[in-house]
Motif scaffolding. Structure first.
Motif, PDB file in Angstrom:
ATOM      1  N   VAL A 173       1.031  -0.998  -0.156  1.00  0.00           N
ATOM      2  CA  VAL A 173      -0.195   0.166   0.196  1.00  0.00           C
ATOM      3  C   VAL A 173       0.951   1.248  -0.137  1.00  0.00           C
ATOM      4  O   VAL A 173       1.127   1.850   1.083  1.00  0.00           O
ATOM      5  N   PRO A 174       1.387   1.738  -1.276  1.00  0.00           N
ATOM      6  CA  PRO A 174       2.493   2.813  -1.253  1.00  0.00           C
ATOM      7  C   PRO A 174       1.703   4.042  -0.675  1.00  0.00           C
ATOM      8  O   PRO A 174       2.439   4.893  -0.166  1.00  0.00           O
ATOM      9  N   GLY A 175       0.598   4.311  -0.953  1.00  0.00           N
ATOM     10  CA  GLY A 175       0.086   5.580   0.104  1.00  0.00           C
ATOM     11  C   GLY A 175      -0.060   5.625   1.369  1.00  0.00           C
ATOM     12  O   GLY A 175      -0.167   6.730   1.985  1.00  0.00           O
ATOM     13  N   ALA A 176       0.223   4.323   1.841  1.00  0.00           N
ATOM     14  CA  ALA A 176       0.169   4.332   3.581  1.00  0.00           C
ATOM     15  C   ALA A 176       1.482   4.520   4.049  1.00  0.00           C
ATOM     16  O   ALA A 176       1.917   4.535   5.288  1.00  0.00           O
ATOM     17  N   VAL A 177       2.815   4.773   3.330  1.00  0.00           N
ATOM     18  CA  VAL A 177       3.886   4.934   3.714  1.00  0.00           C
ATOM     19  C   VAL A 177       4.074   6.295   4.729  1.00  0.00           C
ATOM     20  O   VAL A 177       3.507   7.221   4.200  1.00  0.00           O
TER      21      VAL A 177
END
Length: 202
Positions: free
Chosen positions: A41-45
């Motif tokens: 989930v790249p947006g949750a980095v």
């Protein structure tokens, strides 16, 4: 009374079908588990953080998250562990008690969380997820898994022993003809202790 052969074959077919369905369900569950937990989930980095203290995430869900988010996180993790408690006892009858379901679920979900935290982008290790997953497995075992395993793997009861008369029981004898007595009241043929001979009728 022994079971009819047709009934035994029917029970065996039902058992095999139930095992196949349980195995297919376990495979499907593994695929769903991987898609839910092992997808990046790249947006949750930068927004997720690891939690190694039991209860921290649960307190956050209860006191700081919205109701919808708390239900999604807590309920989702409980439901994610539910199939362990339902399917494992059906696949391996007699060897999956409450403690083994608990230990297996905790170990598998701990490995999943470790992989999440170490290898998956936008994911983090959370010990509370393991706690909720394990609680879901125990709930599934208590509500469905134990009963399902007993129903699928129920063994036919052996026929009861036939009623056999005990050796010590004496058979009832039919009443014989009345015994003849002599004039002094002694049975005919009995020894005469009075010393007198039985009188003979003329």
């Amino acid at each position: 009374m022994p079971r009819a052969p047709g009934r035994s074959w029917g029970a065996a077919v039902v058992r095999v079908l139930a095992l196949l369905l349980a195995f297919a369900g376990m495979v499907a569950f593994a695929v769903v588990l991987a898609r839910i937990t092992l997808v990046s989930v790249p947006g949750a980095v930068g927004q997720v953080h690891s939690n190694v203290r039991p209860g921290d995430s649960l307190r956050h869900y209860l006191f700081h998250a919205t109701t919808a988010d708390a239900i999604r996180q807590v309920g989702g993790n409980v439901l994610l562990g539910l199939p362990f408690g339902v399917l494992l006892p059906v696949l391996r009858p007699g060897s999956w008690g409450l403690l083994r379901v608990f230990a297996t679920t905790a170990l598998v979900m701990l490995l999943v969380e470790l992989v999440q935290g170490a290898l998956i982008t936008g994911r983090a290790f959370d010990i509370d997820d393991v706690v909720l997953n394990t609680a879901g497995a125990l709930l599934g075992y208590l509500l469905l898994g134990r009963r399902a395993a007993r129903a699928v793997h129920r063994r036919p009861q052996p026929p009861g022993p036939a009623a056999v008369e005990s050796p010590g029981r004496r058979a009832r004898r039919r009443p014989g003809p009345p015994e003849l007595l002599t004039t002094d009241g002694q049975p005919t043929g009995a020894p005469n202790h009075s010393g007198s001979r039985p009188s003979r009728s003329s």
